[in-house]
Design a protein around this motif. Structure first.
Motif, PDB file in Angstrom:
ATOM      1  N   ALA A 187       3.642  24.705  -4.676  1.00 48.53           N
ATOM      2  CA  ALA A 187       3.725  23.248  -4.668  1.00 48.53           C
ATOM      3  C   ALA A 187       5.181  22.869  -4.882  1.00 48.53           C
ATOM      4  CB  ALA A 187       2.843  22.670  -5.769  1.00 48.53           C
ATOM      5  N   VAL A 188       5.802  22.363  -3.816  1.00 47.35           N
ATOM      6  CA  VAL A 188       7.223  22.012  -3.909  1.00 47.35           C
ATOM      7  C   VAL A 188       7.355  20.495  -3.986  1.00 47.35           C
ATOM      8  CG1 VAL A 188       9.474  22.243  -2.776  1.00 47.35           C
ATOM      9  CG2 VAL A 188       7.755  24.050  -2.516  1.00 47.35           C
ATOM     10  N   PRO A 189       7.864  19.979  -5.110  1.00 46.54           N
ATOM     11  CA  PRO A 189       7.984  18.522  -5.212  1.00 46.54           C
ATOM     12  C   PRO A 189       9.143  18.006  -4.361  1.00 46.54           C
ATOM     13  CG  PRO A 189       8.874  19.544  -7.179  1.00 46.54           C
ATOM     14  CD  PRO A 189       8.337  20.664  -6.327  1.00 46.54           C
ATOM     15  N   ASN A 190       8.998  16.783  -3.872  1.00 40.80           N
ATOM     16  CA  ASN A 190      10.020  16.216  -2.990  1.00 40.80           C
ATOM     17  C   ASN A 190      10.490  14.854  -3.481  1.00 40.80           C
ATOM     18  OD1 ASN A 190      11.423  16.789  -0.508  1.00 40.80           O
ATOM     19  ND2 ASN A 190      10.353  15.044   0.394  1.00 40.80           N
ATOM     20  N   ILE A 198       0.849  -1.196   0.000  1.00 40.49           N
ATOM     21  CA  ILE A 198       0.000   0.000   0.000  1.00 40.49           C
ATOM     22  C   ILE A 198       0.888   1.252   0.000  1.00 40.49           C
ATOM     23  CG2 ILE A 198      -1.824   1.299   1.180  1.00 40.49           C
ATOM     24  CD1 ILE A 198      -2.830  -1.319   2.354  1.00 40.49           C
ATOM     25  N   ARG A 199       1.937   1.220   0.840  1.00 39.50           N
ATOM     26  CA  ARG A 199       2.824   2.393   0.910  1.00 39.50           C
ATOM     27  C   ARG A 199       3.484   2.638  -0.450  1.00 39.50           C
ATOM     28  NH1 ARG A 199       4.013   6.409   0.473  1.00 39.50           N
ATOM     29  NH2 ARG A 199       5.432   7.838   1.556  1.00 39.50           N
ATOM     30  N   ASP A 200       3.930   1.543  -1.093  1.00 33.95           N
ATOM     31  CA  ASP A 200       4.661   1.687  -2.353  1.00 33.95           C
ATOM     32  C   ASP A 200       3.826   2.288  -3.473  1.00 33.95           C
ATOM     33  OD1 ASP A 200       6.851   0.706  -1.148  1.00 33.95           O
ATOM     34  OD2 ASP A 200       6.754  -1.302  -2.050  1.00 33.95           O
ATOM     35  N   ARG A 201       2.533   2.054  -3.442  1.00 26.09           N
ATOM     36  CA  ARG A 201       1.744   2.601  -4.553  1.00 26.09           C
ATOM     37  C   ARG A 201       0.990   3.861  -4.146  1.00 26.09           C
ATOM     38  NH1 ARG A 201      -3.834   0.151  -4.614  1.00 26.09           N
ATOM     39  NH2 ARG A 201      -3.880  -1.125  -2.772  1.00 26.09           N
ATOM     40  N   THR A 202       1.456   4.487  -3.065  1.00 29.15           N
ATOM     41  CA  THR A 202       0.786   5.702  -2.614  1.00 29.15           C
ATOM     42  C   THR A 202       1.635   6.946  -2.848  1.00 29.15           C
ATOM     43  OG1 THR A 202      -0.395   4.455  -0.925  1.00 29.15           O
ATOM     44  CG2 THR A 202      -0.326   6.825  -0.640  1.00 29.15           C
ATOM     45  N   VAL A 203       1.010   7.944  -3.413  1.00 29.72           N
ATOM     46  CA  VAL A 203       1.647   9.237  -3.615  1.00 29.72           C
ATOM     47  C   VAL A 203       1.053  10.164  -2.557  1.00 29.72           C
ATOM     48  CG1 VAL A 203       1.970  11.126  -5.260  1.00 29.72           C
ATOM     49  CG2 VAL A 203       1.712   8.785  -6.084  1.00 29.72           C
ATOM     50  N   ILE A 204       1.895  10.952  -1.890  1.00 27.62           N
ATOM     51  CA  ILE A 204       1.368  11.817  -0.831  1.00 27.62           C
ATOM     52  C   ILE A 204       1.596  13.295  -1.161  1.00 27.62           C
ATOM     53  CG2 ILE A 204       1.564  12.469   1.609  1.00 27.62           C
ATOM     54  CD1 ILE A 204       2.130   9.583   2.292  1.00 27.62           C
ATOM     55  N   ILE A 205       0.498  14.045  -1.177  1.00 25.15           N
ATOM     56  CA  ILE A 205       0.597  15.501  -1.308  1.00 25.15           C
ATOM     57  C   ILE A 205       0.329  16.089   0.076  1.00 25.15           C
ATOM     58  CG2 ILE A 205      -0.335  17.581  -2.394  1.00 25.15           C
ATOM     59  CD1 ILE A 205      -1.063  15.960  -4.813  1.00 25.15           C
ATOM     60  N   GLY A 206       1.314  16.746   0.620  1.00 27.41           N
ATOM     61  CA  GLY A 206       1.185  17.297   1.967  1.00 27.41           C
ATOM     62  C   GLY A 206       0.644  18.720   1.946  1.00 27.41           C
ATOM     63  N   MET A 207       0.122  19.125   3.098  1.00 33.75           N
ATOM     64  CA  MET A 207      -0.346  20.497   3.260  1.00 33.75           C
ATOM     65  C   MET A 207       0.410  21.061   4.452  1.00 33.75           C
ATOM     66  SD  MET A 207      -2.504  22.695   2.151  1.00 33.75           S
ATOM     67  CE  MET A 207      -2.912  24.294   2.747  1.00 33.75           C
ATOM     68  N   ASN A 208       1.290  22.002   4.184  1.00 36.19           N
ATOM     69  CA  ASN A 208       2.195  22.496   5.219  1.00 36.19           C
ATOM     70  C   ASN A 208       1.452  23.254   6.328  1.00 36.19           C
ATOM     71  OD1 ASN A 208       4.657  22.843   6.395  1.00 36.19           O
ATOM     72  ND2 ASN A 208       5.566  23.954   4.671  1.00 36.19           N
ATOM     73  N   GLY A 211       9.068  11.028   2.697  1.00 37.01           N
ATOM     74  CA  GLY A 211       7.773  10.413   2.982  1.00 37.01           C
ATOM     75  C   GLY A 211       6.619  11.146   2.328  1.00 37.01           C
ATOM     76  N   TYR A 212       6.939  12.104   1.443  1.00 37.38           N
ATOM     77  CA  TYR A 212       5.865  12.758   0.691  1.00 37.38           C
ATOM     78  C   TYR A 212       6.419  13.153  -0.669  1.00 37.38           C
ATOM     79  CZ  TYR A 212       8.324  16.983   2.187  1.00 37.38           C
ATOM     80  OH  TYR A 212       9.298  17.912   2.415  1.00 37.38           O
ATOM     81  N   ASP A 213       5.531  13.437  -1.591  1.00 36.56           N
ATOM     82  CA  ASP A 213       5.942  13.698  -2.969  1.00 36.56           C
ATOM     83  C   ASP A 213       5.824  15.153  -3.366  1.00 36.56           C
ATOM     84  OD1 ASP A 213       6.471  10.830  -3.861  1.00 36.56           O
ATOM     85  OD2 ASP A 213       4.515  10.724  -2.885  1.00 36.56           O
ATOM     86  N   ILE A 214       4.829  15.832  -2.771  1.00 42.12           N
ATOM     87  CA  ILE A 214       4.683  17.274  -3.008  1.00 42.12           C
ATOM     88  C   ILE A 214       4.250  17.899  -1.685  1.00 42.12           C
ATOM     89  CG2 ILE A 214       3.304  19.080  -4.163  1.00 42.12           C
ATOM     90  CD1 ILE A 214       2.860  17.122  -6.484  1.00 42.12           C
TER      91      ILE A 214
END
Ligand code: SF4
Ligand code: SF4
Ligand code: SF4
Ligand code: SF4
Lengths: 352, 270
Positions: free
Chosen positions: A175-178, A128-138, A160-163
């Motif tokens: 939107a800062v990509p990570n 589940i973790r591997d196929r999850t993309v995470i967009i965070g809200m600072n 641990g997050y992608d954007i």
């Protein structure tokens, strides 16, 4: 520059594009409780939670470690017929996209991710973790009075997050990509985003400076593990035990609690069955009961103390991580008004 | 004639027959169940009933008079395994609140002064105060899946274990708002057995503990907190004993609590 600008009013548009090729999980309100759930359109998203309440009652862990999950299937004559790994391989399909995770929740998932990989890779969690993309809200400030993320060093995760979306004005977010996945997402949905101007960039730096100034540590956590250990016999545990209902709510709402029990579901033909894991809590009387009838934590006060030992002694020492992200959920949802900060302060002998 | 399938009976004493209805409500599973067992006695559902011998006898309801006591003892002799199903059979049920009323008063109110002389009453008893009970299936009415699971596990050579976890676990799994914390409603979830799927709290109703309390329940903390929230010991007791008046663990605790308050619990219901 990889970063892009998005107008706050365009966030729904972004969600509506993302739902086309992802299972999108976002903050919603169900039964009057802020929660994370799968959404099919931006209309189901409670955007206000992103900017105000911030923290859904049940944290992101519910995506990676659902409260009820089949871990293997068996037949009484052949043994295991479908292993955890096989089940994991079978369910891995569409990508999941988490929209609007808070920094502390991202840190919480990072803690779980480490724990579920360190000694043994939990295939179900992992897939589940591997196929999850995470967009965070600072967050630029403590989201409410029970938040003590600065104390627990959780509000600025490095991975641990992608954007990460950071508000830089009343109408704009950067939107800062990570990760590469994050960069690719920004490219794919390029139409919605704008280029970052020099002024935007300055506003971003100012926001980060503001974040640094706003967050305050409430008490030192340095040396906490050995202090708790030294106070193993303290009467403070007893004092709080007199208030605690042992309902376990604090553990279910905690982003870093991951305990589960297992039970079997036998089919009606009595030939096959499945083993299911179900959230459990160390506050429950039979949590540490083993075969033969011995209970390692027979008394309530031992169980009350154990949660603190696990979070603030064992996890830091074993993984070099904080075992608590300071989200304050256990405080907010405790019917007995027990505050984890008070317990820690009293154990250290620091009065409020 | 010997048959390979276990012979099962489902009978009822004083209760609402809801437990028996719950079993009938297993519509999707009933036919499969009949592949595994022979139901020889189920007066609520069929004709041609046979009074034992039973491999497993499920008994609903509580015992409220001497005649029933005798009948239950007879049934016990005919059953290899006797299972109490539902709150009345396990803890006495709502009618056991009568045990907290003065016997004389109850008779007079029910039968009038003359009638009272003709109708003796006994205390309302859960089955285990009359005969040996081998297993207990909880809930009001009994949880039909607990029933089904029990049959499956006994046939497979075991018995399902009670998880001994409180209702709050399932309430949180469901993502419910906590009405105890947020609205001050007297919810007994923290001390009561889960298994119902937190049915009442999921409908904004307090848990009154129809499955009985968990072992090592934090009664003391729960009751102190409710007193602190302004509830009276009378109210709290009514909530805690509403379904499970004959839960010995709970009763013993409450008696102490009343004493602490300088009151006597014995006949607290008028
Ligand atoms: S939520 Fe509060 S009352 Fe419930 S187990 Fe946790 S500390 Fe105890
Ligand atoms: S222990 Fe409490 S404050 Fe810490 S992460 Fe868990 S819920 Fe949040
Ligand atoms: S042992 Fe207790 S504190 Fe630790 S993860 Fe499990 S439930 Fe949480
Ligand atoms: S509503 Fe009741 S059952 Fe649900 S969490 Fe609150 S106290 Fe527990």
């Amino acid at each position: 520059m990889y970063s892009k600008i998005i107008l706050q009013k365009d966030l729904p548009k972004l969600v509506d594009e993302l739902v086309n090729d992802h299972i999108v999980v976002a903050p919603t309100k169900a039964k009057n409780v802020p929660t994370f759930s799968e959404v099919r359109s931006s209309e189901e998203v409670e955007f206000s939670i992103l900017f105000n309440e911030k923290l859904p009652m049940i944290p992101l862990k519910k995506i990676f470690l659902p409260s009820q999950q089949t871990v293997f299937k068996y037949s009484l004559s052949e043994g295991v017929t479908e292993s955890c790994e096989e089940l994991a391989a079978r369910v891995a399909e569409k990508k999941i996209l988490v929209f609007g995770a808070s920094p502390c929740d991202i840190t919480g998932v990072n803690v779980l991710n480490r724990i579920f990989h360190e000694y043994y890779t939990d295939a179900l969690f992992s897939q589940i973790r591997d196929r999850t993309v995470i967009i965070g809200m600072n967050c630029l400030d403590h989201c409410y009075e029970n938040c003590f993320c600065e104390t627990m060093h959780s509000n600025d995760p490095k991975s641990g997050y992608d954007i990460m979306l950071t508000p830089i004005s009343k109408t704009k977010l950067i939107a800062v990509p990570n990760s590469d996945k994050g960069k690719a997402l920004l490219r794919t949905h390029g139409e919605i985003f704008q280029e970052v101007t020099t002024k935007d960039h300055q506003a971003y730096l100012k926001a980060l400076e503001q974040k640094r100034l706003n967050f305050k540590s409430e008490f030192p956590v340095e040396g906490l593990a050995s202090e708790i250990e030294d106070n193993f016999e303290s009467s403070v545990w007893e004092e709080f035990t007199k208030k605690c209902l042992f309902c376990g709510s604090c553990t279910f709402v905690c982003p870093t609690c991951y305990c589960f029990s297992t039970k079997d579901n036998l089919s009606i033909d009595l030939k096959t069955g499945e083993r299911i894991r179900d959230w459990d809590s160390c506050y429950y009387p039979e949590f540490a009961l083993v075969a033969g009838g011995h209970n390692f934590r027979e008394h309530q006060s031992q169980r009350f103390r154990y949660r603190y030992l696990h979070k603030f002694v064992d996890i830091p020492r074993r993984y070099n991580l904080e075992g608590c992200v300071g989200c304050g959920r256990c405080i907010t949802y405790c019917p007995a008004n027990i505050d984890v900060r008070d317990v820690l302060k009293m154990i250290r002998g620091v009065s409020n | 004639m010997a048959t390979a399938k276990p012979q099962i009976g489902i009978v009822g004493f004083t209760g609402c027959a809801g437990c028996q209805l719950s079993i009938l409500d297993l519509e999707d599973e009933l036919l499969d169940l009949l592949q595994l067992v022979d139901i020889i006695d189920f007066r609520m559902a069929m004709t041609g009933n046979k009074e034992g011998p039973y491999d497993i006898l499920f008994v609903e309801g509580s015992i409220v008079n001497e005649k029933q006591e005798e009948e239950l003892k007879e049934l016990r002799k005919k059953a290899k395994i006797l299972v109490a199903i539902g709150t009345c059979a396990v803890f006495g049920g709502v009618q056991a609140l009568r045990n907290f009323m003065n016997d004389e008063q109850v008779r007079v109110r029910q039968y009038g002064t003359e009638g009272a002389k003709k109708h003796p009453v006994i205390k309302v008893k859960p089955l285990n105060q009359v005969v040996k009970v081998d297993h207990y299936l909880l809930e009001c009415p009994v949880n039909k899946y607990d029933f089904l699971n029990f049959v499956k596990y006994v046939l497979a050579g075991g018995a399902p274990k009670l998880p001994n976890i409180p209702v709050c676990q399932q309430c949180k799994e469901k993502g419910n708002r906590c009405i105890f914390l947020e609205d001050g409603i007297l919810c007994m979830g923290p001390v009561m057995q889960a298994g119902c799927g937190a049915l009442c709290p999921s409908h904004n109703l307090p848990c009154d503990g129809c499955r009985g309390s968990i072992l090592q329940a934090a009664y003391q903390q729960q009751v102190d907190l409710m007193l602190e929230k302004g509830a009276s010991i009378e109210d709290i007791t009514r909530h805690l004993l509403k379904y499970t008046a004959e839960d010995e663990q709970l009763k013993a605790f409450l008696r102490e609590k009343w004493k602490e308050q300088g009151k006597k619990m014995e006949y607290f219901i008028e």
